[in-house]
Design a protein around this motif. Structure first.
Motif, PDB file in Angstrom:
ATOM      1  N   PHE A 254       8.002  -7.363  20.779  1.00 28.14           N
ATOM      2  CA  PHE A 254       6.557  -7.585  20.692  1.00 28.14           C
ATOM      3  C   PHE A 254       6.143  -8.905  21.339  1.00 28.14           C
ATOM      4  CE2 PHE A 254       7.333  -4.450  17.429  1.00 28.14           C
ATOM      5  CZ  PHE A 254       6.242  -3.615  17.546  1.00 28.14           C
ATOM      6  N   VAL A 255       7.110  -9.684  21.820  1.00 20.86           N
ATOM      7  CA  VAL A 255       6.823 -10.903  22.583  1.00 20.86           C
ATOM      8  C   VAL A 255       7.350 -10.655  23.993  1.00 20.86           C
ATOM      9  CG1 VAL A 255       7.050 -13.404  22.730  1.00 20.86           C
ATOM     10  CG2 VAL A 255       7.132 -12.269  20.500  1.00 20.86           C
ATOM     11  N   PRO A 256       6.536 -10.108  24.901  1.00 23.41           N
ATOM     12  CA  PRO A 256       7.037  -9.731  26.228  1.00 23.41           C
ATOM     13  C   PRO A 256       7.710 -10.881  26.955  1.00 23.41           C
ATOM     14  CG  PRO A 256       4.829  -8.865  25.878  1.00 23.41           C
ATOM     15  CD  PRO A 256       5.119  -9.784  24.729  1.00 23.41           C
ATOM     16  N   ILE A 257       8.721 -10.542  27.727  1.00 20.95           N
ATOM     17  CA  ILE A 257       9.490 -11.444  28.595  1.00 20.95           C
ATOM     18  C   ILE A 257      10.328 -12.412  27.767  1.00 20.95           C
ATOM     19  CG2 ILE A 257       9.420 -13.153  30.455  1.00 20.95           C
ATOM     20  CD1 ILE A 257       6.829 -11.894  31.402  1.00 20.95           C
TER      21      ILE A 257
ATOM     22  N   VAL B   8       0.578  -1.895  21.250  1.00 26.52           N
ATOM     23  CA  VAL B   8       1.388  -1.833  20.031  1.00 26.52           C
ATOM     24  C   VAL B   8       2.333  -0.632  20.061  1.00 26.52           C
ATOM     25  CG1 VAL B   8       1.303  -1.561  17.533  1.00 26.52           C
ATOM     26  CG2 VAL B   8      -0.306  -3.087  18.662  1.00 26.52           C
ATOM     27  N   ARG B   9       1.820   0.536  20.429  1.00 28.21           N
ATOM     28  CA  ARG B   9       2.668   1.730  20.418  1.00 28.21           C
ATOM     29  C   ARG B   9       3.751   1.648  21.480  1.00 28.21           C
ATOM     30  NH1 ARG B   9      -2.620   5.582  20.129  1.00 28.21           N
ATOM     31  NH2 ARG B   9      -3.235   5.059  17.998  1.00 28.21           N
ATOM     32  N   CYS B  10       3.385   1.137  22.651  1.00 25.28           N
ATOM     33  CA  CYS B  10       4.375   1.018  23.713  1.00 25.28           C
ATOM     34  C   CYS B  10       5.473   0.046  23.330  1.00 25.28           C
ATOM     35  CB  CYS B  10       3.697   0.575  25.015  1.00 25.28           C
ATOM     36  SG  CYS B  10       4.842   0.198  26.354  1.00 25.28           S
ATOM     37  N   GLN B  11       5.076  -1.129  22.809  1.00 22.02           N
ATOM     38  CA  GLN B  11       6.086  -2.134  22.461  1.00 22.02           C
ATOM     39  C   GLN B  11       6.961  -1.660  21.310  1.00 22.02           C
ATOM     40  OE1 GLN B  11       5.274  -3.881  25.554  1.00 22.02           O
ATOM     41  NE2 GLN B  11       6.605  -5.113  24.276  1.00 22.02           N
ATOM     42  N   ALA B  12       6.373  -0.937  20.344  1.00 20.87           N
ATOM     43  CA  ALA B  12       7.175  -0.427  19.234  1.00 20.87           C
ATOM     44  C   ALA B  12       8.197   0.596  19.720  1.00 20.87           C
ATOM     45  CB  ALA B  12       6.262   0.192  18.176  1.00 20.87           C
ATOM     46  N   ALA B  13       7.766   1.517  20.584  1.00 23.78           N
ATOM     47  CA  ALA B  13       8.679   2.539  21.086  1.00 23.78           C
ATOM     48  C   ALA B  13       9.762   1.934  21.964  1.00 23.78           C
ATOM     49  CB  ALA B  13       7.891   3.599  21.863  1.00 23.78           C
ATOM     50  N   VAL B  14       9.360   1.038  22.865  1.00 22.69           N
ATOM     51  CA  VAL B  14      10.334   0.401  23.755  1.00 22.69           C
ATOM     52  C   VAL B  14      11.281  -0.487  22.951  1.00 22.69           C
ATOM     53  CG1 VAL B  14      10.600  -1.261  25.624  1.00 22.69           C
ATOM     54  CG2 VAL B  14       8.878   0.521  25.792  1.00 22.69           C
TER      55      VAL B  14
ATOM     56  N   PHE C 284      11.689   3.306  30.788  1.00 26.03           N
ATOM     57  CA  PHE C 284      11.101   3.503  29.461  1.00 26.03           C
ATOM     58  C   PHE C 284       9.607   3.208  29.446  1.00 26.03           C
ATOM     59  CE2 PHE C 284      15.477   2.324  27.541  1.00 26.03           C
ATOM     60  CZ  PHE C 284      15.950   3.571  27.886  1.00 26.03           C
ATOM     61  N   GLN C 285       9.241   2.007  29.892  1.00 28.77           N
ATOM     62  CA  GLN C 285       7.847   1.588  29.769  1.00 28.77           C
ATOM     63  C   GLN C 285       6.898   2.466  30.597  1.00 28.77           C
ATOM     64  OE1 GLN C 285       7.885  -2.612  29.841  1.00 28.77           O
ATOM     65  NE2 GLN C 285       6.272  -2.774  28.328  1.00 28.77           N
ATOM     66  N   PRO C 286       7.235   2.791  31.881  1.00 26.34           N
ATOM     67  CA  PRO C 286       6.339   3.690  32.614  1.00 26.34           C
ATOM     68  C   PRO C 286       6.198   5.062  31.972  1.00 26.34           C
ATOM     69  CG  PRO C 286       7.778   2.531  34.128  1.00 26.34           C
ATOM     70  CD  PRO C 286       8.295   2.255  32.759  1.00 26.34           C
ATOM     71  N   MET C 287       7.272   5.552  31.315  1.00 29.26           N
ATOM     72  CA  MET C 287       7.209   6.869  30.687  1.00 29.26           C
ATOM     73  C   MET C 287       6.382   6.837  29.403  1.00 29.26           C
ATOM     74  SD  MET C 287      11.114   8.247  31.146  1.00 29.26           S
ATOM     75  CE  MET C 287      10.804   9.580  29.988  1.00 29.26           C
ATOM     76  N   ILE C 288       6.530   5.775  28.619  1.00 30.09           N
ATOM     77  CA  ILE C 288       5.866   5.698  27.315  1.00 30.09           C
ATOM     78  C   ILE C 288       4.423   5.261  27.457  1.00 30.09           C
ATOM     79  CG2 ILE C 288       5.897   4.518  25.082  1.00 30.09           C
ATOM     80  CD1 ILE C 288       8.931   4.385  25.338  1.00 30.09           C
ATOM     81  N   GLN C 289       4.175   4.316  28.343  1.00 28.64           N
ATOM     82  CA  GLN C 289       2.835   3.752  28.495  1.00 28.64           C
ATOM     83  C   GLN C 289       2.221   4.253  29.790  1.00 28.64           C
ATOM     84  OE1 GLN C 289       2.680  -0.488  28.558  1.00 28.64           O
ATOM     85  NE2 GLN C 289       0.549  -0.568  27.955  1.00 28.64           N
ATOM     86  N   SER C 290       1.233   5.128  29.672  1.00 27.58           N
ATOM     87  CA  SER C 290       0.657   5.739  30.868  1.00 27.58           C
ATOM     88  C   SER C 290      -0.095   4.729  31.714  1.00 27.58           C
ATOM     89  CB  SER C 290      -0.282   6.881  30.456  1.00 27.58           C
ATOM     90  OG  SER C 290      -1.319   6.393  29.630  1.00 27.58           O
ATOM     91  N   ARG C 291      -0.656   3.693  31.099  1.00 35.86           N
ATOM     92  CA  ARG C 291      -1.348   2.674  31.868  1.00 35.86           C
ATOM     93  C   ARG C 291      -1.031   1.315  31.273  1.00 35.86           C
ATOM     94  NH1 ARG C 291      -7.645   3.486  29.943  1.00 35.86           N
ATOM     95  NH2 ARG C 291      -7.260   3.444  27.711  1.00 35.86           N
ATOM     96  N   GLY C 292      -0.900   0.347  32.126  1.00 35.65           N
ATOM     97  CA  GLY C 292      -0.516  -0.974  31.657  1.00 35.65           C
ATOM     98  C   GLY C 292      -1.689  -1.753  31.114  1.00 35.65           C
ATOM     99  N   LEU C 293      -1.399  -2.977  30.717  1.00 38.54           N
ATOM    100  CA  LEU C 293      -2.433  -3.844  30.173  1.00 38.54           C
ATOM    101  C   LEU C 293      -3.267  -4.483  31.267  1.00 38.54           C
ATOM    102  CD1 LEU C 293      -0.409  -5.633  27.355  1.00 38.54           C
ATOM    103  CD2 LEU C 293      -1.989  -3.728  27.118  1.00 38.54           C
TER     104      LEU C 293
END
Length: 376
Positions: A254-257, A216-222, A298-307
């Motif tokens: 919030f709906v990836p891809i 949620v936090r990653c998708q909101a920031a991105v 953006f995503q690698p910087m904001i989200q330290s680990r993926g899903l």
């Protein structure tokens, strides 16, 4: 002797296959019953889900206040009030203009599809097949019917205003109690469960909370970064409906891809209708650049680990969720898939531990340092 041994092996293989098939059928039946029960209880489940998602966004602020000596109830109250003020400001500054321009935005999408249809029918493609025409007609119809419902969902959250108000009120109350009493949940749950379940279930809940919070936090920031950058590009080019398109970009994150493709497609169509082909191509280039920055920076910087989900799994999950529950299903598909992956990975870890060795992972009894325990 050899033939008899081969026959025994075949029968054993058939028995194992039959047993596994029956177990799979039982799992599928249980899944079907669970989905049916969720559908029957959706009026309660939906506010609970919304409350959890809101808690993932507001929990860091509540944790910050609690660590500085604020009482749990006071910290939760302050964060809830601040959230209400921010939400009211967003509704006043964004949602109302977006709602007023939603019809114009829908008309622009339809007109853009019609222009693409005319271009495809002319040189050099010269596509005049009736089946292609029917496909474009279907796309126009879906844009008219489905896009309006998406904008309505963004503005109201549900199909009717009454349900939307009830859902929002319940979700806010649940968010307050999650923020106030959340850290007590895992120790309480551990005390209620017998045997190994006292360790396994709280551990899975903690890992699931980490995964949900990260998503949620990653998708909101991105999504916010995408909306700002793409919105600036549209504003510089003089494309109309910048605010609705920026909001659509944020929500679609919030709906990836699929969400990014849909939001980019709508922005290009609006630019094509209002500014012409050149600006539409420039908008397309801006969207491609922003999406590349999102995926690689953006995503690698904001989200330290993926899903821990492959892109193909994400795509299939979003498609299945959309078919089962429409827009809500698309929004919840990836978090649900990630939570299923958490359960599966934990089960594999436990099965891999040799007998007699201590099991890893246990319920946390203290307040989390980084949001690790489930605050709900």
């Amino acid at each position: 002797m050899t033939a008899s041994l081969s026959t025994d092996k075949s029968r054993a293989a058939l028995r194992i296959t039959a047993r596994v098939s029956v177990q799979l059928l039982l799992v599928l039946a249980m899944a079907a019953v669970t989905l049916w029960l969720l559908g029957r209880m959706w009026s309660v489940v939906w506010p609970l889900v919304v409350g959890l998602l809101l808690t993932t966004l507001t929990w860091p602020a509540a944790r910050f206040l609690r660590r500085r000596g604020w009482p749990a109830a006071l910290a939760a109250s302050v964060v809830t009030v601040l959230f209400l003020l921010v939400a009211a400001g967003v509704v006043a500054l964004i949602a109302v203009p977006v709602a007023s321009q939603s019809e114009e935005l829908t008309d622009g999408v339809v007109e853009g599809i019609e222009r693409l249809r005319e271009w495809a029918a002319g040189p050099p493609l010269n596509i005049g097949d009736a089946q292609i025409d029917r496909a474009f007609d279907s796309a126009v119809s879906r844009a008219q019917e489905g896009f309006g419902s998406m904008v309505g969902a963004v503005v109201t959250g549900v199909s009717t205003v009454v349900n939307g108000v009830v859902t929002a009120v319940l979700a806010l109350f649940l968010m307050f109690f999650f923020l106030k009493d959340g850290p007590r949940f895992l120790p309480w749950l551990s005390r209620q469960l017998p045997g190994r379940l006292a360790t396994d279930v709280p551990t899975v809940c903690g890992r699931g909370w980490d995964t949900l919070s990260s998503f949620v936090r990653c998708q909101a920031a991105v999504g916010l970064l995408d909306a700002v950058l793409i919105g600036l590009g549209l504003w510089v080019l003089g494309v109309p409906l910048v605010l609705p398109l920026a909001v659509l970009t944020f929500v679609s994150a919030f709906v990836p891809i699929i969400g990014a493709l849909f939001a980019g497609f709508v922005a290009v169509l609006i630019a094509l209708v209002s500014n012409g082909l050149t600006d539409a191509l420039i908008v397309l280039a801006i969207i491609v650049v922003v999406q590349q920055l999102e995926g690689n920076v953006f995503q690698p910087m904001i989200q330290s680990r993926g899903l821990g989900l492959h892109a193909a799994v994400v795509l299939l999950a979003v498609t299945l969720g959309g078919n089962l529950a429409g827009i809500v299903g698309s929004l919840l598909a990836v978090p649900v898939a990630a939570l299923i992956a958490v359960v599966w990975n934990y089960t594999r870890e436990q099965l891999a531990v040799p007998a007699g060795e201590p099991r890893t992972g246990g319920p946390e009894t203290d307040e989390p340092e980084s949001g690790g325990s489930v605050p709900s």
